[in-house]
Design a protein around this motif. Sequence first.
Motif, PDB file in Angstrom:
ATOM      1  N   GLN A  31     -53.168  60.506  13.301  1.00 47.14           N
ATOM      2  CA  GLN A  31     -51.962  60.791  14.070  1.00 47.14           C
ATOM      3  C   GLN A  31     -52.106  62.113  14.809  1.00 47.14           C
ATOM      4  OE1 GLN A  31     -49.711  58.648  14.459  1.00 47.14           O
ATOM      5  NE2 GLN A  31     -47.749  59.566  14.938  1.00 47.14           N
ATOM      6  N   SER A  32     -52.718  63.100  14.144  1.00 48.31           N
ATOM      7  CA  SER A  32     -52.919  64.406  14.772  1.00 48.31           C
ATOM      8  C   SER A  32     -53.847  64.304  15.975  1.00 48.31           C
ATOM      9  CB  SER A  32     -53.498  65.399  13.756  1.00 48.31           C
ATOM     10  OG  SER A  32     -52.588  65.639  12.712  1.00 48.31           O
ATOM     11  N   ALA A  33     -54.873  63.444  15.854  1.00 50.26           N
ATOM     12  CA  ALA A  33     -55.815  63.260  16.964  1.00 50.26           C
ATOM     13  C   ALA A  33     -55.112  62.648  18.165  1.00 50.26           C
ATOM     14  CB  ALA A  33     -56.976  62.371  16.523  1.00 50.26           C
ATOM     15  N   VAL A  34     -54.255  61.648  17.897  1.00 48.75           N
ATOM     16  CA  VAL A  34     -53.504  61.026  18.980  1.00 48.75           C
ATOM     17  C   VAL A  34     -52.567  62.045  19.619  1.00 48.75           C
ATOM     18  CG1 VAL A  34     -51.784  59.279  19.561  1.00 48.75           C
ATOM     19  CG2 VAL A  34     -53.640  58.721  17.997  1.00 48.75           C
ATOM     20  N   GLU A  85     -41.300  57.203  26.156  1.00 52.02           N
ATOM     21  CA  GLU A  85     -40.925  56.645  24.852  1.00 52.02           C
ATOM     22  C   GLU A  85     -42.124  56.093  24.076  1.00 52.02           C
ATOM     23  OE1 GLU A  85     -37.989  56.830  23.596  1.00 52.02           O
ATOM     24  OE2 GLU A  85     -36.660  57.251  25.289  1.00 52.02           O
ATOM     25  N   TYR A  86     -43.191  55.734  24.792  1.00 49.72           N
ATOM     26  CA  TYR A  86     -44.382  55.185  24.122  1.00 49.72           C
ATOM     27  C   TYR A  86     -45.610  55.517  24.953  1.00 49.72           C
ATOM     28  CZ  TYR A  86     -48.018  52.030  22.590  1.00 49.72           C
ATOM     29  OH  TYR A  86     -49.222  51.536  22.148  1.00 49.72           O
ATOM     30  N   VAL A  87     -46.716  55.810  24.275  1.00 47.75           N
ATOM     31  CA  VAL A  87     -47.994  56.002  24.956  1.00 47.75           C
ATOM     32  C   VAL A  87     -49.116  55.482  24.062  1.00 47.75           C
ATOM     33  CG1 VAL A  87     -48.178  58.379  24.092  1.00 47.75           C
ATOM     34  CG2 VAL A  87     -49.577  57.670  26.012  1.00 47.75           C
ATOM     35  N   TYR A 130     -48.089  46.447  20.618  1.00 54.14           N
ATOM     36  CA  TYR A 130     -47.367  47.717  20.636  1.00 54.14           C
ATOM     37  C   TYR A 130     -46.410  47.860  21.814  1.00 54.14           C
ATOM     38  CZ  TYR A 130     -50.881  49.009  17.159  1.00 54.14           C
ATOM     39  OH  TYR A 130     -51.685  49.046  16.048  1.00 54.14           O
ATOM     40  N   VAL A 131     -46.838  47.481  23.003  1.00 58.55           N
ATOM     41  CA  VAL A 131     -45.976  47.621  24.169  1.00 58.55           C
ATOM     42  C   VAL A 131     -44.803  46.656  24.078  1.00 58.55           C
ATOM     43  CG1 VAL A 131     -45.836  47.392  26.676  1.00 58.55           C
ATOM     44  CG2 VAL A 131     -47.822  48.488  25.635  1.00 58.55           C
ATOM     45  N   ASP A 132     -45.079  45.439  23.693  1.00 60.22           N
ATOM     46  CA  ASP A 132     -44.024  44.439  23.508  1.00 60.22           C
ATOM     47  C   ASP A 132     -42.999  44.940  22.494  1.00 60.22           C
ATOM     48  OD1 ASP A 132     -42.798  41.884  22.218  1.00 60.22           O
ATOM     49  OD2 ASP A 132     -43.762  41.132  24.031  1.00 60.22           O
ATOM     50  N   GLU A 133     -43.478  45.481  21.385  1.00 59.38           N
ATOM     51  CA  GLU A 133     -42.579  46.011  20.354  1.00 59.38           C
ATOM     52  C   GLU A 133     -41.754  47.173  20.899  1.00 59.38           C
ATOM     53  OE1 GLU A 133     -44.918  47.149  16.999  1.00 59.38           O
ATOM     54  OE2 GLU A 133     -45.817  45.156  16.754  1.00 59.38           O
ATOM     55  N   ARG A 139     -32.871  50.661  20.010  1.00 57.51           N
ATOM     56  CA  ARG A 139     -33.482  51.250  18.816  1.00 57.51           C
ATOM     57  C   ARG A 139     -34.634  52.163  19.216  1.00 57.51           C
ATOM     58  NH1 ARG A 139     -33.290  45.653  17.189  1.00 57.51           N
ATOM     59  NH2 ARG A 139     -35.523  45.536  17.665  1.00 57.51           N
ATOM     60  N   PRO A 140     -34.992  53.135  18.372  1.00 57.28           N
ATOM     61  CA  PRO A 140     -36.169  53.967  18.656  1.00 57.28           C
ATOM     62  C   PRO A 140     -37.442  53.155  18.534  1.00 57.28           C
ATOM     63  CG  PRO A 140     -35.292  54.459  16.470  1.00 57.28           C
ATOM     64  CD  PRO A 140     -34.299  53.552  17.131  1.00 57.28           C
ATOM     65  N   VAL A 141     -38.461  53.561  19.242  1.00 55.18           N
ATOM     66  CA  VAL A 141     -39.757  52.880  19.176  1.00 55.18           C
ATOM     67  C   VAL A 141     -40.379  53.145  17.815  1.00 55.18           C
ATOM     68  CG1 VAL A 141     -42.064  52.722  20.180  1.00 55.18           C
ATOM     69  CG2 VAL A 141     -40.070  53.065  21.667  1.00 55.18           C
ATOM     70  N   GLN A 142     -40.801  52.077  17.143  1.00 52.75           N
ATOM     71  CA  GLN A 142     -41.326  52.186  15.780  1.00 52.75           C
ATOM     72  C   GLN A 142     -42.649  52.947  15.730  1.00 52.75           C
ATOM     73  OE1 GLN A 142     -41.979  48.404  13.880  1.00 52.75           O
ATOM     74  NE2 GLN A 142     -42.485  49.301  11.903  1.00 52.75           N
ATOM     75  N   SER A 143     -43.533  52.654  16.662  1.00 46.56           N
ATOM     76  CA  SER A 143     -44.842  53.321  16.726  1.00 46.56           C
ATOM     77  C   SER A 143     -44.993  53.912  18.126  1.00 46.56           C
ATOM     78  CB  SER A 143     -45.972  52.331  16.447  1.00 46.56           C
ATOM     79  OG  SER A 143     -45.847  51.735  15.172  1.00 46.56           O
ATOM     80  N   PRO A 144     -44.467  55.119  18.368  1.00 47.76           N
ATOM     81  CA  PRO A 144     -44.448  55.669  19.722  1.00 47.76           C
ATOM     82  C   PRO A 144     -45.800  56.146  20.240  1.00 47.76           C
ATOM     83  CG  PRO A 144     -43.528  57.245  18.172  1.00 47.76           C
ATOM     84  CD  PRO A 144     -43.753  55.977  17.404  1.00 47.76           C
ATOM     85  N   MET A 145     -46.783  56.319  19.357  1.00 43.45           N
ATOM     86  CA  MET A 145     -48.099  56.789  19.775  1.00 43.45           C
ATOM     87  C   MET A 145     -49.187  55.959  19.116  1.00 43.45           C
ATOM     88  SD  MET A 145     -47.659  60.933  19.542  1.00 43.45           S
ATOM     89  CE  MET A 145     -47.268  60.842  17.786  1.00 43.45           C
ATOM     90  N   THR A 146     -50.086  55.425  19.934  1.00 44.46           N
ATOM     91  CA  THR A 146     -51.280  54.755  19.420  1.00 44.46           C
ATOM     92  C   THR A 146     -52.476  55.246  20.232  1.00 44.46           C
ATOM     93  OG1 THR A 146     -51.036  52.853  20.899  1.00 44.46           O
ATOM     94  CG2 THR A 146     -50.018  52.684  18.711  1.00 44.46           C
TER      95      THR A 146
END
Length: 206
Positions: free
Chosen positions: A19-22, A158-160, A177-180, A189-196
Amino acid sequence: MNTLRSWLLTGLLVSALAQSAVLAQIQKGYNIGDAITDFHLKNVDGRIVSLADYRTQKGIIIVFTSTHCPFAKTYEDRLRALDQKFAPQGYPVLAIMPNDPNAYEEDSFASMKARAQEKDYPYPYVMDDTQSTAHTFGATRTPQIYVVKRTNGQFILEYVGTIDDNPQDGASAQRHYVDEAVNNLLAGRPVQSPMTKPIGCGIKWK
């Protein structure tokens, strides 16, 4: 028990490091929650595209992509599917080509036009010829997605990251991820996984 505890701690550490790397990569450009600065880029049809063109939309699915990259080609049909699904709901796709065309002839403006016509892109395919937009976003790969939501007249990140978890075979993807992300935003709702982590070809800088 000690072995289990050690395994759990190791897993948490690996997850935190990933997560830190992302996050470190994203911090070179926009972070989640940042407002996107307007840009003006030339579409393959000759018109200039800017954020102002999307002021009536709920948001945009922005993808940095290219014509030559095998990963980008693999994701073309999935991008079309995202646009087909979400454009009517207020989240159209906008494709940006950030590469130096001198690195690959396939990334020239003429080749972009030919590819867009051949594949019948339903969304704009614009050229970031100065690469300033890619630098501002912090993009590093093609394809790399930025989902932005229009909030109080601004477009907020909101997502990247990547489109899904299987660049080789979309039918075998377990996480979309984008679909979600877009479905969450549409539902308020907030994005569940905002960074991948984006997966693809490195951007060819000048």
